[in-house]
Write a protein that holds these residues in place. Structure first.
Motif, PDB file in Angstrom:
ATOM      1  N   CYS A 262       0.823  -1.110  -0.052  1.00  0.00           N
ATOM      2  CA  CYS A 262      -0.134   0.082  -0.072  1.00  0.00           C
ATOM      3  C   CYS A 262       0.794   1.399  -0.087  1.00  0.00           C
ATOM      4  O   CYS A 262       0.444   2.251  -0.501  1.00  0.00           O
ATOM      5  CB  CYS A 262      -1.001  -0.090   1.222  1.00  0.00           C
ATOM      6  SG  CYS A 262      -2.296  -1.289   1.025  1.00  0.00           S
ATOM      7  N   GLY A 263       2.219   1.130   0.468  1.00  0.00           N
ATOM      8  CA  GLY A 263       2.936   2.416   0.624  1.00  0.00           C
ATOM      9  C   GLY A 263       3.659   2.695  -0.748  1.00  0.00           C
ATOM     10  O   GLY A 263       3.873   3.712  -0.952  1.00  0.00           O
ATOM     11  N   LEU A 264       3.595   1.579  -1.616  1.00  0.00           N
ATOM     12  CA  LEU A 264       4.009   2.001  -2.981  1.00  0.00           C
ATOM     13  C   LEU A 264       2.833   2.260  -3.829  1.00  0.00           C
ATOM     14  O   LEU A 264       3.075   2.657  -4.931  1.00  0.00           O
ATOM     15  CB  LEU A 264       4.687   0.368  -3.651  1.00  0.00           C
ATOM     16  CG  LEU A 264       6.064   0.367  -2.618  1.00  0.00           C
ATOM     17  CD1 LEU A 264       6.410  -1.130  -3.046  1.00  0.00           C
ATOM     18  CD2 LEU A 264       6.894   1.143  -2.695  1.00  0.00           C
ATOM     19  N   MET A 265       1.637   1.587  -3.526  1.00  0.00           N
ATOM     20  CA  MET A 265       0.468   2.204  -4.418  1.00  0.00           C
ATOM     21  C   MET A 265       0.036   3.549  -4.173  1.00  0.00           C
ATOM     22  O   MET A 265      -0.500   3.933  -5.289  1.00  0.00           O
ATOM     23  CB  MET A 265      -0.561   1.214  -4.106  1.00  0.00           C
ATOM     24  CG  MET A 265      -0.516  -0.259  -4.612  1.00  0.00           C
ATOM     25  SD  MET A 265      -2.089  -1.093  -4.242  1.00  0.00           S
ATOM     26  CE  MET A 265      -1.629  -1.899  -2.827  1.00  0.00           C
ATOM     27  N   LEU A 266       0.234   4.097  -3.165  1.00  0.00           N
ATOM     28  CA  LEU A 266      -0.272   5.351  -2.542  1.00  0.00           C
ATOM     29  C   LEU A 266       0.526   6.570  -3.404  1.00  0.00           C
ATOM     30  O   LEU A 266      -0.170   7.494  -3.762  1.00  0.00           O
ATOM     31  CB  LEU A 266      -0.217   5.556  -1.217  1.00  0.00           C
ATOM     32  CG  LEU A 266      -0.941   6.843  -0.604  1.00  0.00           C
ATOM     33  CD1 LEU A 266      -2.280   7.015  -0.929  1.00  0.00           C
ATOM     34  CD2 LEU A 266      -0.643   6.766   0.791  1.00  0.00           C
ATOM     35  N   TYR A 267       1.807   6.343  -3.699  1.00  0.00           N
ATOM     36  CA  TYR A 267       2.629   7.454  -4.079  1.00  0.00           C
ATOM     37  C   TYR A 267       3.297   6.914  -5.469  1.00  0.00           C
ATOM     38  O   TYR A 267       3.611   5.633  -5.619  1.00  0.00           O
ATOM     39  CB  TYR A 267       3.542   7.897  -3.258  1.00  0.00           C
ATOM     40  CG  TYR A 267       2.942   8.401  -1.957  1.00  0.00           C
ATOM     41  CD1 TYR A 267       2.409   9.589  -2.071  1.00  0.00           C
ATOM     42  CD2 TYR A 267       3.195   7.584  -0.734  1.00  0.00           C
ATOM     43  CE1 TYR A 267       1.905  10.108  -0.650  1.00  0.00           C
ATOM     44  CE2 TYR A 267       2.719   8.138   0.426  1.00  0.00           C
ATOM     45  CZ  TYR A 267       2.156   9.461   0.455  1.00  0.00           C
ATOM     46  OH  TYR A 267       1.644   9.905   1.772  1.00  0.00           O
ATOM     47  N   ASP A 268       3.402   7.859  -6.258  1.00  0.00           N
ATOM     48  CA  ASP A 268       4.619   7.797  -7.448  1.00  0.00           C
ATOM     49  C   ASP A 268       5.866   8.059  -6.712  1.00  0.00           C
ATOM     50  O   ASP A 268       6.266   9.019  -6.426  1.00  0.00           O
ATOM     51  CB  ASP A 268       4.343   8.726  -8.605  1.00  0.00           C
ATOM     52  CG  ASP A 268       5.443   8.698  -9.566  1.00  0.00           C
ATOM     53  OD1 ASP A 268       6.487   7.900  -9.308  1.00  0.00           O
ATOM     54  OD2 ASP A 268       5.529   9.654 -10.629  1.00  0.00           O
ATOM     55  N   VAL A 269       6.690   6.849  -6.216  1.00  0.00           N
ATOM     56  CA  VAL A 269       7.582   7.163  -5.132  1.00  0.00           C
ATOM     57  C   VAL A 269       8.847   8.115  -5.790  1.00  0.00           C
ATOM     58  O   VAL A 269       9.347   8.837  -5.097  1.00  0.00           O
ATOM     59  CB  VAL A 269       8.319   5.532  -4.848  1.00  0.00           C
ATOM     60  CG1 VAL A 269       9.407   5.501  -4.078  1.00  0.00           C
ATOM     61  CG2 VAL A 269       7.161   4.658  -4.209  1.00  0.00           C
ATOM     62  N   LYS A 270       9.142   7.738  -7.010  1.00  0.00           N
ATOM     63  CA  LYS A 270      10.413   8.540  -7.467  1.00  0.00           C
ATOM     64  C   LYS A 270       9.799   9.812  -7.842  1.00  0.00           C
ATOM     65  O   LYS A 270      10.586  11.017  -7.492  1.00  0.00           O
ATOM     66  CB  LYS A 270      10.751   7.887  -8.827  1.00  0.00           C
ATOM     67  CG  LYS A 270      11.602   6.609  -8.495  1.00  0.00           C
ATOM     68  CD  LYS A 270      12.280   6.080  -9.639  1.00  0.00           C
ATOM     69  CE  LYS A 270      13.038   4.929  -9.361  1.00  0.00           C
ATOM     70  NZ  LYS A 270      13.755   4.267 -10.678  1.00  0.00           N
ATOM     71  N   GLY A 271       8.783  10.070  -8.486  1.00  0.00           N
ATOM     72  CA  GLY A 271       8.170  11.209  -8.953  1.00  0.00           C
ATOM     73  C   GLY A 271       7.738  12.333  -7.756  1.00  0.00           C
ATOM     74  O   GLY A 271       8.065  13.431  -8.001  1.00  0.00           O
ATOM     75  N   GLN A 272       7.352  11.653  -6.712  1.00  0.00           N
ATOM     76  CA  GLN A 272       6.979  12.480  -5.689  1.00  0.00           C
ATOM     77  C   GLN A 272       7.699  12.292  -4.462  1.00  0.00           C
ATOM     78  O   GLN A 272       7.651  13.110  -3.309  1.00  0.00           O
ATOM     79  CB  GLN A 272       5.515  11.917  -4.909  1.00  0.00           C
ATOM     80  CG  GLN A 272       4.216  12.062  -6.018  1.00  0.00           C
ATOM     81  CD  GLN A 272       2.988  11.810  -5.391  1.00  0.00           C
ATOM     82  OE1 GLN A 272       2.683  10.549  -5.274  1.00  0.00           O
ATOM     83  NE2 GLN A 272       2.379  12.705  -4.917  1.00  0.00           N
ATOM     84  N   GLY A 273       9.040  12.011  -4.559  1.00  0.00           N
ATOM     85  CA  GLY A 273      10.017  12.028  -3.629  1.00  0.00           C
ATOM     86  C   GLY A 273       9.626  11.314  -2.272  1.00  0.00           C
ATOM     87  O   GLY A 273      10.171  12.122  -1.223  1.00  0.00           O
ATOM     88  N   THR A 274       8.946  10.402  -2.051  1.00  0.00           N
ATOM     89  CA  THR A 274       8.593   9.687  -0.989  1.00  0.00           C
ATOM     90  C   THR A 274       9.552   8.724  -0.614  1.00  0.00           C
ATOM     91  O   THR A 274       9.577   7.807   0.270  1.00  0.00           O
ATOM     92  CB  THR A 274       7.312   9.012  -1.115  1.00  0.00           C
ATOM     93  OG1 THR A 274       7.145   8.193  -2.309  1.00  0.00           O
ATOM     94  CG2 THR A 274       6.377  10.061  -1.143  1.00  0.00           C
ATOM     95  N   THR A 275      10.676   8.688  -1.202  1.00  0.00           N
ATOM     96  CA  THR A 275      11.970   7.761  -1.011  1.00  0.00           C
ATOM     97  C   THR A 275      11.672   6.252  -1.186  1.00  0.00           C
ATOM     98  O   THR A 275      11.756   5.961  -2.363  1.00  0.00           O
ATOM     99  CB  THR A 275      12.481   7.939   0.584  1.00  0.00           C
ATOM    100  OG1 THR A 275      12.615   9.356   0.599  1.00  0.00           O
ATOM    101  CG2 THR A 275      13.883   7.489   0.583  1.00  0.00           C
TER     102      THR A 275
END
Length: 340
Positions: A262-275
């Motif tokens: 769910c932590g990977l589904m919620l964000y665009d990890v690279k594009g939004q900078g959520t590390t």
């Protein structure tokens, strides 16, 4: 009556219906891949409240209010509330839900609280203690940073293994009857401690707990990963997800094709900078209540394992140099005839 299967798992002979779901999120979450599924998206981090803590309480209140509207019922129709958050004494839940006059069970399992709530609510309803129950959990990036790490004004650099606490709340209505996806089984978690002490590497700390719970479920039931469209962990992020798959393969369980986080589904990890991805009580709660519930209800997904994971640390234990014990609670949810 619910029956015990194996040493850890509960099978619900009278499956509990998930009749409605709602999710309210912040700006960053609303800009992510699931933006079309959320009921409310806020662009103001404070939600026009005087503090971040009151903003998180407002998120819980809003998620519950929207849920009541979508379900077409009043708070007085709800037998119990199971609610929790990351803050000391669960103040987001108590301040956010106090106006509804519904009996409240405040629960804490860190980021595993949402699945814990679903499990406990299902047990209460299956036991005949009530007709309807609501589970609602939340988190807020700013409240979590202030409590567990540093004041935002500190401007500390984020480590490569860190995760972004979701500003989000999710709420689900469970009932003994009605249409909707069904909660059919659950495996409560066991506190697991592999000696991790780095509070900026939650994925590594929580992955062993998820592996223990998932392993217990498959051993108890005789089921296999191929039986599921998705095995969704709560918020292991990139590091924890890779570690989980490795740990389970050592136990002859391969979930690599079915797993997502769910932590990977919620964000665009690279594009939004959520590390490494998202985390927080609101992470799995909002992803399930917005996206996964929708997929189950529309029959695009038929069988799901939701395994919310939690790191049971506190500012006190961290400052005293203690390890980070973790836990993961699992619920099995099926679309059922109503969702097909």
């Amino acid at each position: 009556m619910a029956v015990r299967k194996g040493n850890h798992t509960i099978l619900f002979e009278r499956p509990i219906t998930l009749a409605a779901a709602a999710a309210a999120v912040g700006k960053k979450e609303g800009e992510g891949p699931l933006h079309d599924y959320f009921d409310r998206i806020h662009t103001d981090t404070t939600l026009h409240e005087k503090s971040f803590e009151r903003a998180e309480a407002a998120l819980q209140k809003e998620a519950f209010t929207v849920l009541m509207t979508k379900a077409g019922i009043a708070p007085s129709d709800v037998s119990f509330l199971f609610a929790g958050d990351l803050l000391n004494q669960c103040i987001s839940s108590t301040f956010g839900l106090q106006d509804f006059s519904v009996p409240l069970f405040g629960i804490y399992g860190a980021c595993s609280t949402f699945s814990e709530g679903l499990l406990l609510a299902a047990m209460a309803l299956e036991g005949g203690c009530g007709e309807r129950a609501v589970v609602v959990t939340s988190s807020h990036f700013c409240t979590a940073e202030r409590q567990f790490r540093f004041p935002l004004e500190y401007g500390g650099l984020r480590t490569p293994t860190s995760q972004w606490t979701a500003t989000a709340a999710g709420a689900v209505l469970l009932g003994q009857s009605g249409t909707g996806p069904r909660l059919t089984a659950a495996t409560p978690g066991i506190v697991t401690d592999y000696g991790v002490k780095d509070a900026n590497n939650m994925g590594a700390a929580m992955a062993p707990a998820a592996a223990v719970t998932i392993g217990n479920f498959f051993r108890d039931t005789g089921r296999c990963p191929e039986d599921y469209d998705l095995i969704a962990t709560g918020d292991l992020g990139l590091v924890g997800s890779e570690l989980l798959i490795t740990l389970l393969k050592k136990d002859a369980i391969d979930i690599s094709r079915q797993h997502n986080d769910c932590g990977l589904m919620l964000y665009d990890v690279k594009g939004q900078g959520t590390t490494c991805g998202g985390s927080g009580c609101g992470c799995s709660a909002s992803v399930f209540s917005a996206y996964l519930y929708d997929q189950l209800k529309k029959g695009r997904m038929h069988k799901l394992l939701l395994v919310s994971t939690g790191a049971l640390l506190s500012p006190t234990s961290t400052m005293q140099g203690e390890n980070i014990p973790c836990i993961a609670h699992l619920v099995e949810i099926t679309a059922g005839k109503e969702g097909a």
